[in-house]
Every structure is written in C-alpha cells, then in structure tokens.
Design an enzyme around this catalytic site. Structure first.
Site, PDB file in Angstrom:
ATOM      1  N   GLY A  76       0.819  -1.222   0.000  1.00 51.53           N
ATOM      2  CA  GLY A  76       0.000   0.000   0.000  1.00 51.53           C
ATOM      3  C   GLY A  76       0.843   1.257   0.000  1.00 51.53           C
TER       4      GLY A  76
ATOM      5  N   ASP B 143      -3.534  -7.040  -4.689  1.00 48.12           N
ATOM      6  CA  ASP B 143      -4.429  -6.869  -3.543  1.00 48.12           C
ATOM      7  C   ASP B 143      -3.870  -7.807  -2.467  1.00 48.12           C
ATOM      8  OD1 ASP B 143      -6.437  -7.273  -1.635  1.00 48.12           O
ATOM      9  OD2 ASP B 143      -8.034  -6.953  -3.095  1.00 48.12           O
ATOM     10  N   VAL B 144      -3.459  -7.246  -1.343  1.00 48.37           N
ATOM     11  CA  VAL B 144      -2.760  -8.079  -0.349  1.00 48.37           C
ATOM     12  C   VAL B 144      -3.656  -9.174   0.245  1.00 48.37           C
ATOM     13  CG1 VAL B 144      -0.998  -6.364   0.265  1.00 48.37           C
ATOM     14  CG2 VAL B 144      -3.173  -6.424   1.547  1.00 48.37           C
TER      15      VAL B 144
ATOM     16  N   ASN C 209       1.964  -2.435   5.452  1.00 45.90           N
ATOM     17  CA  ASN C 209       1.369  -1.114   5.695  1.00 45.90           C
ATOM     18  C   ASN C 209      -0.071  -1.016   5.181  1.00 45.90           C
ATOM     19  OD1 ASN C 209       1.455   2.030   5.878  1.00 45.90           O
ATOM     20  ND2 ASN C 209       1.018   1.599   3.720  1.00 45.90           N
TER      21      ASN C 209
ATOM     22  N   TYR D 129     -11.715  -2.470  13.048  1.00 44.65           N
ATOM     23  CA  TYR D 129     -10.349  -1.967  12.811  1.00 44.65           C
ATOM     24  C   TYR D 129      -9.491  -2.113  14.080  1.00 44.65           C
ATOM     25  CZ  TYR D 129      -6.859   1.615  11.398  1.00 44.65           C
ATOM     26  OH  TYR D 129      -5.714   2.305  11.083  1.00 44.65           O
TER      27      TYR D 129
ATOM     28  N   LYS E 260      -6.119  -4.202  14.357  1.00 40.87           N
ATOM     29  CA  LYS E 260      -4.849  -3.542  14.682  1.00 40.87           C
ATOM     30  C   LYS E 260      -4.244  -4.091  15.958  1.00 40.87           C
ATOM     31  CE  LYS E 260      -4.285  -0.859  11.135  1.00 40.87           C
ATOM     32  NZ  LYS E 260      -3.231  -1.180  10.173  1.00 40.87           N
TER      33      LYS E 260
HETATM   34  P1  NAI Z   1      -4.235   5.461   3.067  1.00 43.22           P
HETATM   35  O1  NAI Z   1      -5.650   5.034   2.917  1.00 43.22           O
HETATM   36  O2  NAI Z   1      -3.825   6.825   2.646  1.00 43.22           O
HETATM   37  O3  NAI Z   1      -3.248   4.436   2.364  1.00 43.22           O
HETATM   38  C1  NAI Z   1      -3.439   3.048   2.473  1.00 43.22           C
HETATM   39  C2  NAI Z   1      -2.858   2.418   1.241  1.00 43.22           C
HETATM   40  O4  NAI Z   1      -3.101   1.011   1.296  1.00 43.22           O
HETATM   41  C3  NAI Z   1      -3.531   2.942  -0.035  1.00 43.22           C
HETATM   42  O5  NAI Z   1      -2.543   3.185  -1.011  1.00 43.22           O
HETATM   43  C4  NAI Z   1      -4.434   1.798  -0.439  1.00 43.22           C
HETATM   44  O6  NAI Z   1      -4.688   1.716  -1.821  1.00 43.22           O
HETATM   45  C5  NAI Z   1      -3.625   0.613   0.054  1.00 43.22           C
HETATM   46  N1  NAI Z   1      -4.459  -0.578   0.192  1.00 43.22           N
HETATM   47  C6  NAI Z   1      -5.649  -0.683   0.807  1.00 43.22           C
HETATM   48  N2  NAI Z   1      -6.119  -1.921   0.678  1.00 43.22           N
HETATM   49  C7  NAI Z   1      -5.192  -2.620  -0.031  1.00 43.22           C
HETATM   50  C8  NAI Z   1      -5.110  -3.945  -0.481  1.00 43.22           C
HETATM   51  N3  NAI Z   1      -6.095  -4.815  -0.247  1.00 43.22           N
HETATM   52  N4  NAI Z   1      -4.012  -4.324  -1.175  1.00 43.22           N
HETATM   53  C9  NAI Z   1      -3.013  -3.461  -1.424  1.00 43.22           C
HETATM   54  N5  NAI Z   1      -3.049  -2.176  -1.027  1.00 43.22           N
HETATM   55  C10 NAI Z   1      -4.129  -1.765  -0.333  1.00 43.22           C
HETATM   56  O7  NAI Z   1      -3.909   5.211   4.581  1.00 43.22           O
HETATM   57  P2  NAI Z   1      -2.677   5.639   5.486  1.00 43.22           P
HETATM   58  O8  NAI Z   1      -3.163   6.623   6.438  1.00 43.22           O
HETATM   59  O9  NAI Z   1      -1.481   5.918   4.678  1.00 43.22           O
HETATM   60  O10 NAI Z   1      -2.498   4.277   6.286  1.00 43.22           O
HETATM   61  C11 NAI Z   1      -1.399   3.388   6.123  1.00 43.22           C
HETATM   62  C12 NAI Z   1      -1.415   2.403   7.279  1.00 43.22           C
HETATM   63  O11 NAI Z   1      -1.276   3.123   8.503  1.00 43.22           O
HETATM   64  C13 NAI Z   1      -2.713   1.619   7.401  1.00 43.22           C
HETATM   65  O12 NAI Z   1      -2.434   0.298   7.802  1.00 43.22           O
HETATM   66  C14 NAI Z   1      -3.461   2.348   8.485  1.00 43.22           C
HETATM   67  O13 NAI Z   1      -4.367   1.507   9.134  1.00 43.22           O
HETATM   68  C15 NAI Z   1      -2.322   2.784   9.389  1.00 43.22           C
HETATM   69  N6  NAI Z   1      -2.616   3.909  10.240  1.00 43.22           N
HETATM   70  C16 NAI Z   1      -3.068   5.097   9.726  1.00 43.22           C
HETATM   71  C17 NAI Z   1      -3.354   6.143  10.576  1.00 43.22           C
HETATM   72  C18 NAI Z   1      -3.867   7.445  10.099  1.00 43.22           C
HETATM   73  O14 NAI Z   1      -4.348   8.230  10.942  1.00 43.22           O
HETATM   74  N7  NAI Z   1      -3.796   7.780   8.834  1.00 43.22           N
HETATM   75  C19 NAI Z   1      -3.165   6.011  12.030  1.00 43.22           C
HETATM   76  C20 NAI Z   1      -2.659   4.737  12.451  1.00 43.22           C
HETATM   77  C21 NAI Z   1      -2.398   3.744  11.573  1.00 43.22           C
END
Ligand code: NAI
Length: 247
Positions: free
Chosen positions: A12, A63-64, A90, A155, A159
């Site tokens: 991701g 898709d993971v 991630n 979620y 997590k």
């Molecule tokens: P985001 O939504 O901007 O990015 C997530 C990425 O994962 C996107 O590029 C999306 O296309 C990709 N993705 C989603 N499902 C997928 C799949 N099945 N296969 C491959 N790729 C997939 O989110 P963000 O904020 O960058 O989050 C990244 C990680 O950090 C996530 O695991 C999220 O849960 C975690 N996180 C985010 C926080 C936040 O406040 N933004 C806080 C704590 C953790």
C-alpha cells in the site's frame, strides 16, 4: 543508517504513510517495491520520486488479501532486485460503523485486508526475510489497536491482532537473526483521516499533548530506524508514534 542495496517491499505504498516510508527508504539507497491495489498512476509517481532522489524502485500490483496476487508480487521483486530483506505490512483499510450497525461484511473486509493481508505477505516473504542478513518485518498497526475508538470495533480488533502476531513472529524469526516489530501511529494526516469529521479531528488533536496530527514523515522516520542495522537488538516491540496520546 544506509539501506544501500537492501530490498524493501512496502504494501500500500502508492500514497500516504506507505509512500512516505518508500521515499525515506529509497533515499537511503534501498531497492523499493511499491505495492498498490488500484492506483497505478500514483504508484508510478512514487517510483519517479524515488528515482529522482537517486534510488531504485518498481511497482507491483497486488491486492494483499489475495494470496496468488501476493505470490506474483514476490516474483516481480525477485526479477527486479532479488529476495526481499525488509517487508513493511502497511496496507490497511477502515469500514467504520457503531457496533450495532456494523455488518459481518464490514468485519470481514477489514480482517481480510489488515490481518489477512499481513498473513499473506509475511508468509510469502518469510523465507526471504529469514535468509536475509538481518531481515526485517515491520507491521503498521495503530493507536486504535491499543485504545479502541468509537465506531472502529473491526479496525481496533485487527490492529491489536497485529501486536500478538508481531511478537510471535519475532520469536520465530529470532532463531534466524531477523527481527519483527510493530509501529503504532497516532492519527496521521493522510487520505484515511479525510473522512473524519472536522469537529472529531479537533477533539483528537486536543487529546494529543504535542497538539497536532502526525505527518507521514514522523512515521516513516521510525520505520526507517526499524528497517536499518541500527535496530539490530530491537524485536517484538510496539513503537508508539502518537505525540504522547497515551500519557
Ligand atoms: P491510506 O488510505 O492513505 O493508504 C493506504 C494504502 O493502502 C492505499 O494506497 C491503499 O490503496 C492501500 N491498500 C488498501 N487496501 C489494499 C489492499 N487490499 N491491497 C493493497 N493495497 C491496499 O492510509 P494511510 O493513512 O497511509 O495508512 C497506512 C497504514 O497506517 C494503514 O495500515 C493504516 O491503518 C495505518 N494507520 C493510519 C493512521 C492514520 O491516521 N492515517 C493512524 C494509524 C495507523
């Protein structure tokens, strides 16, 4: 803290936190695999950004939650750079509803990507990380996994599930000299929090002693440390990067 020639797979990583991690590792000389599910254009932008900073990167669509697609991503990695030294799980999604409104489909979707994706990727790249000189597994969890959060039972469960998984894999990988750690970001300024209503964001920020959301770079810097040789004796840990939210 050079990552010269180390091969890093970041799921991701076309945008958000994953993209920040990819750019930080790329700038340190790593060979980076940019995994994306559907945003091909953004994934190519990420490659361009890394290459213009002097690094090497390729895209890998998968898709993971689909094991076969993840196996294909490993083939892309092997062809471009050889076996992975570092895997960063991630990719993550939310499907928020108060529990009484949450459907089993909302639950399954979040489990399939957040935990199922971590399972698929870790198992597919496990031997590479085991065989690497100081391989690294890094899982991106969340402060929500520790504290819970209204409307996020699915979620939060996924997590916090990452914590037990990481500690167990850390024990198993240790015999081969590799490590596994978790990073638990606080609320971070990415597309994921764009759906959070303004008044809720203000309440979140007021609960952060450092009085701001995290930036992608705050999280990427900690992942860069965990990916590097400087973290050789750190394993099975959950590193909070949340501006002091639990103080
Ligand atoms: P985001 O939504 O901007 O990015 C997530 C990425 O994962 C996107 O590029 C999306 O296309 C990709 N993705 C989603 N499902 C997928 C799949 N099945 N296969 C491959 N790729 C997939 O989110 P963000 O904020 O960058 O989050 C990244 C990680 O950090 C996530 O695991 C999220 O849960 C975690 N996180 C985010 C926080 C936040 O406040 N933004 C806080 C704590 C953790």
């Amino acid at each position: 803290m050079s990552m010269d020639g180390r091969t890093c797979v970041i799921t991701g990583s076309a945008r958000g936190i994953g993209r920040g991690i990819a750019e930080y590792l790329g700038e340190e000389g790593a060979n980076v695999v940019i995994n994306y599910r559907s945003s091909e254009g953004a994934a190519h932008d990420a490659v361009d950004a890394i290459e213009s900073a002097g690094g090497s990167a390729v895209t890998a669509q998968a898709d993971v939650s689909d094991r076969d697609a993840v196996e294909h991503m490993r083939e892309v990695c092997l062809k471009a750079f050889g076996p992975a030294d570092v895997l960063v799980n991630n990719a993550g999604i939310t499907a928020d509803h108060q529990f009484t409104e949450m459907t089993r489909a909302d639950w399954d979707r979040v489990m399939d990507v957040n935990l199922g994706g971590m399972f698929n990727c870790t198992q597919t790249f496990y031997d590479d990380i085991w065989n690497a000189e100081e391989g690294r597994l890094i899982n991106i969890s969340s402060v929500v996994g520790k504290q819970g959060n209204f409307g996020q039972a699915n979620y939060a469960a996924a997590k916090s599930g990452m914590f037990g998984f990481t500690r167990t894999i850390a024990l198993e990988l240790a015999q081969g000299g590799s490590t596994a750690n978790c990073v638990a970001p606080g609320f971070t300024a990415t597309d994921m929090v764009e759906t959070v209503p303004e008044h809720v964001l203000e309440r979140i920020i007021s609960s952060v002693p450092l009085e701001r959301l995290a930036e992608v770079e705050d999280i990427a810097a900690v992942v860069r440390f965990l990916a590097s040789e400087d973290s050789s004796y750190v394993t099975g840990e959950v590193i909070d990067v949340n501006g002091g939210m639990d103080l």
